[in-house]
Design an enzyme around this catalytic site. Structure first.
Site, PDB file in Angstrom:
ATOM      1  N   ASP A  14      -0.655  -0.923   8.589  1.00  0.00           N
ATOM      2  CA  ASP A  14      -0.828  -0.423   7.228  1.00  0.00           C
ATOM      3  C   ASP A  14      -0.370  -1.509   6.261  1.00  0.00           C
ATOM      4  OD1 ASP A  14      -1.209   1.091   4.993  1.00  0.00           O
ATOM      5  OD2 ASP A  14       0.148   2.713   5.559  1.00  0.00           O
ATOM      6  N   ASP A 108      -7.013  -0.474   3.870  1.00  0.00           N
ATOM      7  CA  ASP A 108      -5.697  -1.052   4.127  1.00  0.00           C
ATOM      8  C   ASP A 108      -5.041  -0.589   5.422  1.00  0.00           C
ATOM      9  OD1 ASP A 108      -5.420   1.542   3.282  1.00  0.00           O
ATOM     10  OD2 ASP A 108      -3.717   1.158   1.960  1.00  0.00           O
ATOM     11  N   GLU A 109      -5.753   0.087   6.299  1.00  0.00           N
ATOM     12  CA  GLU A 109      -5.105   0.529   7.529  1.00  0.00           C
ATOM     13  C   GLU A 109      -6.089   0.605   8.682  1.00  0.00           C
ATOM     14  OE1 GLU A 109      -3.786   4.654   7.767  1.00  0.00           O
ATOM     15  OE2 GLU A 109      -4.750   5.044   5.840  1.00  0.00           O
TER      16      GLU A 109
END
Length: 374
Positions: A14, A108-109
């Protein structure tokens, strides 16, 4: 089912305060200051906030007006999603260079399959160092026997966290945490659990399955208990196939005039169709979404014979749907969507050499399918 005793099977990566972090690369003078990425309208919400701003209670999805009251000295920046997507592509490219099987679940992850790595801890440390050196972004990583443990572990010590937990360790570490800590247990479900006196993960995990089944149904009740005990069978898979794409807009003030609604719908349709064309995607179902000032939300859709991303076609259908619906109240939000997306098949042999093994495998699959009992 994978062996749950294997502690290092899945990682969750993350990126820390991703949108803000990307902005700080462009505005390094803002480092160390409270920074909030948010729209500027009266109904704007916080996209993300720096950790300096979070200390004041500012959080994602919070109304921007409230964030300004909580942190009046914060620097507010308008979101720049094209730049964020470019940064995400670079980030995930680095991840895929280190790990073969990656499931991207957002800009973002991502989940990473560690099953084939000889030393997962060392490999993940190396990945983080590569990301930092190449992109100057920091990430947090959680490692565990399944996706659920890995996800919660990655959030446990942000920013720049690196947490490794077995399922049993996760149960012990988060025993007194509220149930909503675990993905899949939302605020409403947590409130219903609290009404039963089940206010911690340990309490939910130890609750009789019959009690949960009576309140939530047999399937959901069983799943709630399993999640509270960090039991999860999902595997790291490829990214989900994109089946629809949409654009929507929340107006700063409710809109009643049809001409203004039509103008906004046309602008959103233009950007949507440009994006579909860029990615060579077309769809047969065109839909609109309308949310009225009393929060009544309706959708209207029409399916056509051939897939399209043509602006004139999509715009005419979307506008027709809006005209047919004829909102009886002022409109708070308006959106347009193209669904049933498909990409054109490449010409035979285009872009790659013939692969005899691929062809043989496809033929074996075809034969097996033909042999299925009717």
């Amino acid at each position: 089912m994978p062996d749950e005793s294997t502690p290092l099977r899945v990682a969750h990566l993350d990126a820390d305060a991703f949108y803000v972090s990307v902005e700080l690369l462009r505005h390094p003078q803002l480092r160390g200051k409270p920074v909030v990425v948010s729209g500027s309208g009266p109904r704007a919400v916080v996209t993300t906030a720096s950790y300096e701003a979070r200390r004041f209670g500012v959080g994602s999805a919070m109304p921007a007006a409230r964030a300004r009251r909580l942190c009046p000295d914060a620097v507010f920046l308008a979101p720049d999603f094209p730049t964020y997507r470019e940064a995400s592509a670079r980030l995930m490219g680095i991840v895929r260079a280190h790990v073969e099987r990656v499931e991207v679940v957002g800009l973002d992850e991502a989940y990473l399959d560690l099953s084939d790595l000889y030393s997962p801890r060392t490999a993940m440390r190396r990945l983080l160092a590569d990301i930092q050196a190449t992109t100057r972004l920091t990430c947090s990583i959680g490692i565990g026997p399944n996706k659920l443990v890995a996800k919660v572990a990655s959030d446990a010590e942000k920013p720049a966290g690196f947490v490794v937990l077995t399922r049993e360790q996760a149960c012990a570490r988060f025993a007194e945490a509220p149930p909503a800590l675990v993905p899949g247990i939302g605020p409403k479900t947590a409130a219903r659990l609290a009404a039963l006196g089940l206010k911690t993960l340990a309490a939910v995990g130890a609750a009789p399955e019959r009690l949960l089944a009576e309140r939530f149904g047999s399937n959901q009740g069983r799943e709630l208990g399993r999640r509270a005990r960090f039991e999860h069978d999902g595997v790291v898979g490829a990214a989900r196939k994109v089946v629809s794409e949409s654009r929507e807009r929340t107006f700063d003030q409710d809109v009643s005039e049809f001409a203004r609604l039509a103008e906004a719908l046309e602008a959103m349709t233009r950007t949507l169709c440009d994006s579909l064309a860029k990615h060579a995607r077309s769809g047969r179902t065109i839909a609109i979404k309308v949310r009225l000032d009393d929060w009544t939300t309706v959708t209207r859709a029409r399916t056509i014979a051939e897939p399209t991303h043509d602006f004139e076609t999509v715009s005419n259908i979307a506008l027709g749907l809006l005209r047919e619906y004829a909102p009886a109240r002022p409109v708070r939000l308006l959106g347009v969507r193209v669904a049933g997306l498909s990409s054109p098949d490449p010409p035979s042999g285009a872009g790659r050499r013939p692969d005899p093994e691929r062809a043989e495998s496809a033929e074996r699959t075809r034969v097996r399918q033909l042999a299925l009992p009717l």
